[in-house]
Design an enzyme around this catalytic site. Structure first.
Site, mmCIF file in Angstrom:
data_model
loop_
_atom_site.group_PDB
_atom_site.id
_atom_site.type_symbol
_atom_site.label_atom_id
_atom_site.label_comp_id
_atom_site.label_asym_id
_atom_site.label_seq_id
_atom_site.Cartn_x
_atom_site.Cartn_y
_atom_site.Cartn_z
ATOM 1 N N ASP A 1 47.748 -0.105 31.705
ATOM 2 C CA ASP A 1 48.514 1.109 31.979
ATOM 3 C C ASP A 1 49.835 1.075 31.205
ATOM 4 O O ASP A 1 49.857 0.636 30.066
ATOM 5 C CB ASP A 1 48.673 1.300 33.491
ATOM 6 N N SER A 2 50.931 1.465 31.817
ATOM 7 C CA SER A 2 52.169 1.639 31.041
ATOM 8 C C SER A 2 52.825 0.337 30.618
ATOM 9 O O SER A 2 53.761 0.360 29.806
ATOM 10 C CB SER A 2 53.169 2.477 31.840
ATOM 11 N N THR A 3 52.378 -0.810 31.116
ATOM 12 C CA THR A 3 52.968 -2.073 30.645
ATOM 13 C C THR A 3 52.672 -2.290 29.169
ATOM 14 O O THR A 3 53.393 -3.026 28.488
ATOM 15 C CB THR A 3 52.444 -3.271 31.452
ATOM 16 N N SER B 1 58.866 6.174 31.003
ATOM 17 C CA SER B 1 57.437 5.904 30.772
ATOM 18 C C SER B 1 56.710 7.157 30.273
ATOM 19 O O SER B 1 55.690 7.575 30.823
ATOM 20 C CB SER B 1 56.782 5.393 32.058
#
Length: 590
Positions: free
Chosen positions: A394-396, A443
């Protein structure tokens, strides 16, 4: 994983069976009877390939994987959460959007369930056949006829067999057959010696002993097992049926080669004498009967009539054809490996590792926490099993997306602003122009997608492989590939990559590494500084996957951490951050 294995097995098995039958048909006259049967052993090997771990073969790195993710469309759903930490209530805002799965997982689950149900049914049939043999053994009686036993020893010497073989008789069998693996037995119909001549008994013994010599009793169990596994594939049933026929013909050839040509007709008559008495053999028979279905007997008699001793030249031709078939099987290894590669886990071999019980921090979540102490060079891990399981980053992933953008020149630290495309997003903060720092803080998905669109896809793939990012799979049909799509990484790998980023083991420009560090810095507290990125995976409007990864600089040491949580509907990045910060606080790290 099991669904992928089934798809792979269906494709590979069909190609293998069709290819083998095609090779046998084209080179039918070049193969001897022995090699017509032995070539099928390559098929048995090919049928096991899809069920072998992909890491046994090193071909997947040469061939792109075919086990791409399910087709997903981006839907609209907001998952916002805030961590109320002293000094900065908005420090860890967590924005995401939902992905909707077009290919329902239920369909995959149903497919696997149907296959397992069929496998269990055929397993019960095989078990019943095995129990029938066990029950029949209670009625078996050792053959006491000395003439038969003497003939057995003579035949064993002729075939150079030293293994012990019991000869029994039973009223429950109508054809001589070889049963058992560890303790094989030759079972004859009761009182058959009363109406069989000495020569006919000798033919029977030679036939069954040849089965024993070539370990056909063992191979037969393999055939039956593969029939059960591939119960859904008619091509496999056809191929294995032909393999049984070729096995009997090969055995007949072996017997004929040991007999004088004058007795070849007598051997055929011995087969015909039992043909009228024996019943149709079951497809899951665990024994090797002397005779079988009438169609099989017809082929065997025709072969006996046409029998010619194998020449050296024909044997060489046979070996060449088998080598071609072996090449066909080997060529499927990289395909099967790529289709069935096990990218679902990272094989962690860290020696300096301690297990910790942090279950109290995770409450109802299935989660893991990985911490690496740089000075001590030691990992501390809670829930090791989940720590190596690869899931969507995901956004990591945006930490490394930023690095790739800087390194490729798609953006720079001084000129990183990208204009908003005017599309309305569910988060107001997304609906404006952004630079790298504001996009990382909020993000902003569209920013990182637009930045990567300036890069060549192969260049991006090269960066992923260069840093060893999880499965490095960006083949997802939906965008972005890092949000519940094809890209996957484990918590242990997240920590290892953060350490490599921090020390610039990647060999990127130092200024680019420093820019990324600045972009993910969250706050300072005294002498300690916290860096990190959250990530939330939302599927069908449910938050199912939560991440918080980062590191803490504190008193001359650096601690790298990754937290991942799973839940049906409450696993957000902000929740993962709450858990992480409580653990770091209680450890006195931050």
């Amino acid at each position: 994983m099991l669904f992928s294995m089934l798809v792979t097995s269906c494709i590979v098995s069909s190609i293998s069976a069709a290819g083998m039958m095609g090779i046998k048909a084209v080179f039918r006259k070049q193969l001897t009877a022995k090699w017509h049967y032995r070539i099928w052993l390559l098929l048995l090997i090919a049928l096991t390939i899809p069920f072998l771990p992909g890491r046994l073969f090193q071909f997947s790195k040469w061939i792109p994987g075919f086990d791409g993710p399910l087709h997903r469309d981006i839907g609209v759903s907001v998952a916002r959460a805030r961590v109320q930490e002293a000094g900065n209530a908005n420090m860890l805002q967590d924005f995401t959007i939902s992905v909707n799965r077009e290919t329902p997982e239920l369909l995959q689950a149903m497919t696997v369930a149907i296959w397992i149900a069929g496998l269990l049914v055929f397993a019960l049939i095989i078990m019943r056949a095995w129990l029938n043999i066990r029950r029949m053994k209670n009625a078996f009686r050792p053959v006491a006829n000395e003439e038969v036993l003497d003939l057995l020893e003579q035949c064993k010497q002729q075939l150079h067999i030293t293994r012990k073989l019991l000869v029994l008789e039973s009223p429950h069998v109508q054809s001589p057959m070889l049963v058992g693996v560890l303790k094989p037995c030759l079972v004859l119909p009761s009182r058959c010696t009363d109406w069989l001549s000495k020569d006919e008994i000798r033919y029977i013994l030679l036939h069954e002993l040849n089965h024993l010599k070539t370990k056909d009793n063992l191979t037969n169990y393999g055939i039956v097992a593969l029939q059960a596994v591939y119960w859904f594939n008619p091509l496999i049933w056809m191929a294995l049926k032909q393999m049984r026929l070729d096995r009997e013909i090969a055995c007949d050839y072996a017997v004929l080669q040991s007999l004088d040509e004058r007795f070849h007709g007598d051997y055929g008559h011995a087969i015909l004498r039992f043909a009228g008495r024996a019943t149709h053999s079951a497809p899951f028979s665990l024994a090797s009967p002397f005779v079988g279905p009438k169609s099989l007997i017809k082929h065997r008699i025709e072969t006996i009539v046409r029998f010619r001793s194998d020449s050296r030249r024909q044997n060489i031709k046979s070996i060449a054809v088998v080598a071609l078939a072996a090449l066909m099987v080997v060529s499927q290894l990289p395909v099967a490996s790529a289709m069935n590669r096990d990218d679902s886990r990272y094989h962690f071999t860290g020696e300096r590792m301690e297990h910790e019980d942090l279950g109290a921090y995770f409450s109802d979540y299935e989660g893991t926490f990985v911490l690496y102490d740089m000075n001590a060079d030691q990992y501390r891990i809670y829930n090791e099993s989940q720590s190596t399981r690869r899931v969507s980053p995901d956004s990591t992933y945006k930490i490394y997306s930023a690095l790739f953008g800087l390194e490729s020149g798609a953006i720079s630290a001084e000129r990183s602003t990208i204009e908003w495309n005017g599309q309305m997003y569910p988060h107001d903060v997304w609906n404006k122009d952004h630079n790298l720092f504001t996009a990382m803080k909020s993000s902003v998905n569209w920013y990182f997608q637009a930045m990567e669109d300036r890069m060549d896809r192969r260049e991006l793939q090269g960066y992923l492989e260069r840093i060893g990012y999880g499965n490095a799979d960006l083949s997802g049909k939906s965008e972005p590939f890092w949000q519940e799509s094809s890209l996957a990484i484990s918590p242990v790998e997240q920590v290892q990559l953060l350490k490599a980023l921090y020390t610039n083991q990647f060999g990127f420009e130092d200024k680019h590494i420093e820019t990324v560090k600045q972009a993910i810095q969250l706050e300072e507290r005294g002498d300690a500084r916290l860096f990190g990125k959250t990530g939330t995976g939302t599927v069908n409007h449910k938050n199912t996957n939560g991440w918080f990864v980062g590191y803490v600089e504190n008193e001359g040491n650096t601690y790298f951490f990754a937290t991942n949580i799973k839940h049906e509907d409450q696993a957000s990045g902000s929740t993962a951050a709450e858990i992480s910060l409580r653990i770091l606080r209680d450890k006195g790290i931050y």
